[in-house]
Every structure is written in C-alpha cells, then in structure tokens.
Design an enzyme around this catalytic site. Sequence first.
Site, PDB file in Angstrom:
ATOM      1  N   SER A 195     -18.883 -14.767 -24.187  1.00 52.59           N
ATOM      2  CA  SER A 195     -19.848 -14.215 -25.119  1.00 52.59           C
ATOM      3  C   SER A 195     -20.532 -12.998 -24.534  1.00 52.59           C
ATOM      4  O   SER A 195     -20.743 -12.891 -23.336  1.00 52.59           O
ATOM      5  CB  SER A 195     -20.907 -15.272 -25.453  1.00 52.59           C
ATOM      6  OG  SER A 195     -21.678 -15.553 -24.322  1.00 52.59           O
ATOM      7  N   HIS A 209       0.871  -1.172   0.000  1.00 56.73           N
ATOM      8  CA  HIS A 209       0.000   0.000   0.000  1.00 56.73           C
ATOM      9  C   HIS A 209       0.908   1.221   0.000  1.00 56.73           C
ATOM     10  O   HIS A 209       1.752   1.354   0.875  1.00 56.73           O
ATOM     11  CB  HIS A 209      -0.911   0.032   1.240  1.00 56.73           C
ATOM     12  CG  HIS A 209      -1.710  -1.219   1.418  1.00 56.73           C
ATOM     13  ND1 HIS A 209      -1.400  -2.158   2.363  1.00 56.73           N
ATOM     14  CD2 HIS A 209      -2.793  -1.687   0.764  1.00 56.73           C
ATOM     15  CE1 HIS A 209      -2.264  -3.162   2.285  1.00 56.73           C
ATOM     16  NE2 HIS A 209      -3.121  -2.896   1.331  1.00 56.73           N
TER      17      HIS A 209
END
Length: 362
Positions: free
Chosen positions: A266, A108
């Site tokens: 798809s 971080h």
Amino acid sequence: MAQILYDDDADLGVIQNKKVAVVGYNALARAHALNLRDTGVDVIVGVQPEDPTGQRAAEEGLPVAPIAHAVDGADVVALLVADSAQVGIYTEQVAPNLKQDATLVFAHGFNVRYGYIDPGRHDVCLISAKSAPSELRRLFEQGQGVPATVAISDDGSGRAWEVALSYAKALGATRAGVVKTTFDEEVEAGLFGKIAVERGGILMLMQYGFETLVDAGYEPEVAYLEVCHGLRPLMELVSDASASVPVGASASEAANAQADQRASVSESESAKASIGLEAMGLEEVNTALYGALAEGPRVVAPEVKEHMREVLTRIQDGTFAQQFTEDQAGGGQELRALSEQARSHPMRRAQETLKTAFGFNN
C-alpha cells in the site's frame, strides 16, 4: 522500461550441459561455484590446489585445478577474481587456454567496459547478483534467490543470452528476477551506486554526522550509536532480498515477500519503509518520519546532486577507471593512504570501544 525475466524465461539445461570453470575462490566465486554445483552443473574451480582457497574448495567437494588446467576444455569460464587482478590472470592464464567457442562470464564488467580486457571473438556475459555473496548462497539454499542484472558484450554465436540466462537461473537469480541491461549501463551505474551512495556517500554522511555531534560536545560513543550503529536496521532492510520488491514494503510485508518477491504494497506505508522506520520499530515513528522528510533536504541539499553528476561523468568518460588502474599499477599507494585515513578517523575508535563493550559484530 527494463525487461525483467524469471525462471520460466531461462532453460536450465543449457548450462547443465556445459563444463564451467570458476576462476578464483573468494566469497563471490564460492557462491557461484556451489550454487552451480548444487544445480547439477559440472563445475571446476581454477586456483592452486595448495592455496588455502583451493583447499577450502576441495573440502567443500569441488574439483580444483590450476587456472590454466581448469580453463582448458571448459565451455564457460567465469572470471570472478578482483578487478585489479583480472587483467593479469586473463592475459597469462585464461586467454591462452580458452576453447575457441568458450563463453566468458563476468560478475563485474569493469575491465571489459574500459577496454583492459579484450575477449576477441568469444561470447561475453555479465551476471551481477545484487547482494552480498553470503546472501546469494544463503537464499539459494533456502529455495529463494537475489535479483541480478544480465548483459551481453559479444554474441558471436547468437546464443550468449541463452547461456547467460541459464547461468543466472543456476545461481537462483531468476527466482527473484533478472534485469536485462548493457555492459556500459551495469558498470557505470554500479560504480556510481557504490562510490556516490552505497560506500562513499553513506560513509561521508556518517563521518560528518559523527563530527557534528562530537564538535557540539556529545560523547563519541553516543554519536556513534546515533549516526552509525542506528543505520543497521535500515541497511538490513535495504540489503535483504525481501526488500528488493517494491521499495514501499513495510517490514512485515518485506518478510512475507521472501516467498513472493513480486508482492505489491500500500502507498500509505511507502514513506516509512523507504527510510527504514518500520524496520526500526520506533514508537515515535511520526516524529522521525516528519524530521526525516522536513529536515533531510537541509543535509543532503540539491547541490549534492551536482557533485554526483560530476562523479558519474568521471565514471562514464573513463577518468575514474584510469585513476584507479594507475594507482593499482603503482602498488596501490593512494588506496592504502585513503584506507588508513578512514581507519584512523575518531568514529572508528568509538566503534572499537563499543565493539568491546557490547560485543558488536559491526
């Protein structure tokens, strides 16, 4: 478009030829240390040996030493303690013992981005895995990985990217893919995601939904099941590393994608999976799909985006960082008050009732 790198783009030998000190042994530091160790990296954990976390690290086969001793002589130092503890630990125990050519690694970048830590001439890398620490470890053990972002703040040696990518490969992140970014982008976008969406946004959405149903006369337990517990399948789909491939992956495609995280799906399945309907296994999927797409914008109205922009501005200009840092310096009183307010919400009482009744883990 962001550059995404994979195993072939990183040289594992770079990090394997270095001594790495992992400072701390919380869940994240543990995942880093064990993954690095299991990849053949020379790792030492910097915590007090008599501390419970130090004892756990030793039990798991890792060498342990006080932070100053662990850092002394290390080629790479990964500072993986909480943001609020980093500055003191870095100033008092890490910086005075760093080798001149040591590389610093952060998961971080908060304190570097906002100037609370000044690494001087050291190379500084940011490697942020996009999963819970337990997932980082679990998927590594299964021969898979979680995506990560990689950034460089300082590169005086000219080799910081080599070290960062090699470190990411040792974590298993390049198996899934790592995105090259900057410290500013990673910290700002990361804070925004957690504050506005992942933590703050979703929490408030759940609370408002819970309150709306209870105010309308529905039982608190029913309200909790519908607006809170019902999110679990969606969260599991989103947080699963297999769902880190195209957002449109259906539940079955997401499962298959664990073996090939670059699979395509798809377009017809996109809307269902993006709101978690496939993962929920709903027979009346079209009812929920229609309702989500038609009524959802009434709940999260366009003006919400304006509030999000305000949050992002406070992150970008340092206002949020200053507010958080001042609260921590004052003993975290505001954080404790806000936490207590969240814990005392009626939604939590319904949660506890159902945990007892049904044995929920969450």
